[in-house]
Scaffold this active site. Sequence first.
Site, short mmCIF file in Angstrom:
data_model
loop_
_atom_site.label_atom_id
_atom_site.label_comp_id
_atom_site.label_asym_id
_atom_site.label_seq_id
_atom_site.Cartn_x
_atom_site.Cartn_y
_atom_site.Cartn_z
N HIS A 3 38.18 19.42 59.10
CA HIS A 3 38.34 20.07 60.18
C HIS A 3 37.62 21.51 60.13
CE1 HIS A 3 42.57 17.91 61.12
NE2 HIS A 3 41.54 16.91 60.95
N TYR A 26 49.26 24.48 65.55
CA TYR A 26 50.68 25.28 64.78
C TYR A 26 51.27 25.90 66.19
CZ TYR A 26 49.08 24.96 59.93
OH TYR A 26 48.65 24.67 58.81
N TYR A 81 43.12 30.86 55.42
CA TYR A 81 43.33 29.42 55.45
C TYR A 81 42.24 28.51 54.91
CZ TYR A 81 45.05 25.36 58.17
OH TYR A 81 45.73 24.43 58.35
#
Length: 404
Positions: free
Chosen positions: A72, A203, A387
Amino acid sequence: MRTQVGIIGAGPAGLMLSHLLHLQGIESIIIECRSREDIEGTIRAGLLEQGTVDLMKATGVADRMMREGHFHEGIELRYNGKGHRINLYELTGGKKVTVYAQHEVIKDLIAARLNAGGEMIFNVGDVSLHDLDTSAPKIRFRKDKDGELQEITCDYIAGCDGFHGPSRPSIPSSIRKEYQKIYPFGWLGILTEAPPSAPELIYAYHERGFALLSTRSPEIQRLYIQVDPNDHISNWSDDRIWEELHARLATRDGWKLIDGPIIQKNIVAMRSFVCDPMQYGRLFLAGDAAHIVPPTGAKGLNLAMADVQVLARALDAFYTSGDAEPLMRYSETCLRRVWKAERFSWYMTSMLHRHHDYTPFEHQIQLAELDYVTSSRAGSTSLAENYVGLPMEWKEKETVATLR
């Protein structure tokens, strides 16, 4: 029995540490309280940072991950019925994250250890640690849990046995300081037989609570909703779960969540935890034995991999040149990264969950933070670099160069 490094726990931390040590010519023995079948069959989500993927590739255990993993380049933050994509790849100079389940990582590492002739002892019981402040620490255990008491004499012991294992309590309480935060909410997670509803993780912040959409495979999806951690799964019918997911993930542009049969569901509590120091005498803690993060930031497995890289390099320095200083600094080195990951996981959790004790003012602050991080390049970049994984304390090429 005698070995250089005794490893307690055959999770990602213990298995990767043993694999790294083997590549550096250092002997190890792993003991594990569960069976191999239990470890490989316990389904757990997994999102791998770029550094974890690079480590697996550099050490020869990434072939299946590269075939079956989902790569991703971004994530979506969704609130007020609108999605906002964070382009991880662009904001971090080409880094990505990989969705590849933790139990699949474990399968790959166990296979690598078996292929190399590594010694792993499963189904042990009554594990205890002794003489940690001497030059010959020992691990005692019973094979097959009720068998004869056995002992491994080691140069060093790595406690990779999770939050409930015997390693951390073996550090004297007068030395050990523990930090903990218990969150007032939990996650209800499901596995569903359905095609992907989106190409990347979503999210979602919603008045009814947080929701997360993730993928497992082209046929199996993983989804979560925020719930009371003391609730019971029997209170959540499949219809009720789908009703909440549809409501919390809804958008104003007609996006649709794809339903399917739910094949697994459970509720987990959420907490943050850190043990300081992560070492005592010749015992070194790694992974969940030393720290826990809420799953919002996807840091648990990745922190474990970072810990054992530090420990493997330190042990290599000691056995190669007699330099014990990296071992002495193990806790200090690891905790710098641990606290940054704890901060990020707390930040994501605080920003995205519905806090029922918040005032209307505080809810507006949450929305303002979401607006800032999705509209400011500086804010998006900060989220993205955390992240995908902050860089290690050394250059990655140095880690690879130590693998002989």
